[in-house]
Write an enzyme that holds these catalytic residues in place. Structure first.
Site, PDB file in Angstrom:
ATOM      1  N   SER A 122       0.644  -0.953   0.621  1.00  0.00           N
ATOM      2  CA  SER A 122      -0.045  -0.040  -0.230  1.00  0.00           C
ATOM      3  C   SER A 122       0.806   1.058   0.420  1.00  0.00           C
ATOM      4  CB  SER A 122      -1.058   0.168   1.296  1.00  0.00           C
ATOM      5  OG  SER A 122      -2.223   1.246   1.518  1.00  0.00           O
ATOM      6  N   ASP A 123      -0.141   2.703  -0.431  1.00  0.00           N
ATOM      7  CA  ASP A 123       1.200   3.734  -0.858  1.00  0.00           C
ATOM      8  C   ASP A 123      -0.433   4.590  -0.297  1.00  0.00           C
ATOM      9  OD1 ASP A 123       3.926   4.401  -0.801  1.00  0.00           O
ATOM     10  OD2 ASP A 123       2.419   5.831  -1.556  1.00  0.00           O
ATOM     11  N   THR A 124      -0.260   6.155  -0.511  1.00  0.00           N
ATOM     12  CA  THR A 124      -0.355   7.149  -0.049  1.00  0.00           C
ATOM     13  C   THR A 124       0.089   8.426  -0.137  1.00  0.00           C
ATOM     14  OG1 THR A 124      -2.143   5.815   2.091  1.00  0.00           O
ATOM     15  CG2 THR A 124      -1.930   8.067   1.570  1.00  0.00           C
TER      16      THR A 124
END
Length: 194
Positions: free
Chosen positions: A68-70
């Site tokens: 995941s990445d934001t």
């Protein structure tokens, strides 16, 4: 029981994944995040896939890897990741102050079971409105240390909550892992059976 691996060092993502009642191990990807993309959506999806691929490629047997990445993006298209230092955090907070912005979180789920592989990814986005912050508020918030490991230099789940007047979309996307969408994807991929 599946061998589930979270390819992230984020304590927030670990807490959110625990909300799904899963047993998992944490093995952060150490792959350099050096991608460029035309949009925040494309960027976070590519980074989530990169993290998942890095850890997935190291597994020899059956495995489920979640990456995941934001990122945070201003209305003018400026993309904010994690601040490099206090000065960078102050710059981000000044640019977000009194404005709305978008938070994009990408997630990738890679599954290997009985020699067969499946790779899926998705992006969730929410719009966030931040109050106008005074220079003193920015300075005090940075002094707390909270902004330093968060995209956009703030945490909606912590001290930064007091500066957020409204969100449109999924709260957990802003925290860093869209729990509901991930749950649906894990059910679809038969990682979770109910």
């Amino acid at each position: 029981m599946e061998n589930i691996i979270l390819a992230s060092a984020s304590p927030r993502r670990r807490e959110l994944l625990q909300m799904l009642g899963l047993r998992f191990t944490v093995c952060p990807s150490d792959k350099e995040e050096a991608l460029t993309a035309a949009s925040p959506r494309e960027l976070v999806e590519a980074l989530a896939r990169q993290k998942a691929e890095d850890i997935f490629s190291r597994q020899t047997g059956d495995a489920v890897v979640i990456g995941s990445d934001t990122v945070v993006s201003a209305e003018d298209g400026t993309i904010f990741g994690k601040p490099a230092d206090a000065e960078d955090a102050a710059r981000m907070l000044r640019q977000l102050s009194g404005r709305r912005h978008r938070v994009s979180t990408g997630a990738a789920v890679y599954v290997r079971r009985d020699g067969r592989e499946r790779r899926e990814s998705f992006v969730s986005e929410s719009v966030v409105w931040m109050d106008e912050l005074s220079p003193a508020e920015i300075e005090a918030y940075i002094a707390s240390g909270e902004p330093m490991d968060k995209a956009g230099a703030y945490g909606i789940q912590g001290l930064g909550a007091k500066y957020i007047s409204r969100i449109e979309g999924d709260y957990y996307t802003v925290v860093g892992l869209p729990v509901h969408e991930l749950y649906k994807k894990l059910k679809e991929m038969q990682v979770i059976s109910v």
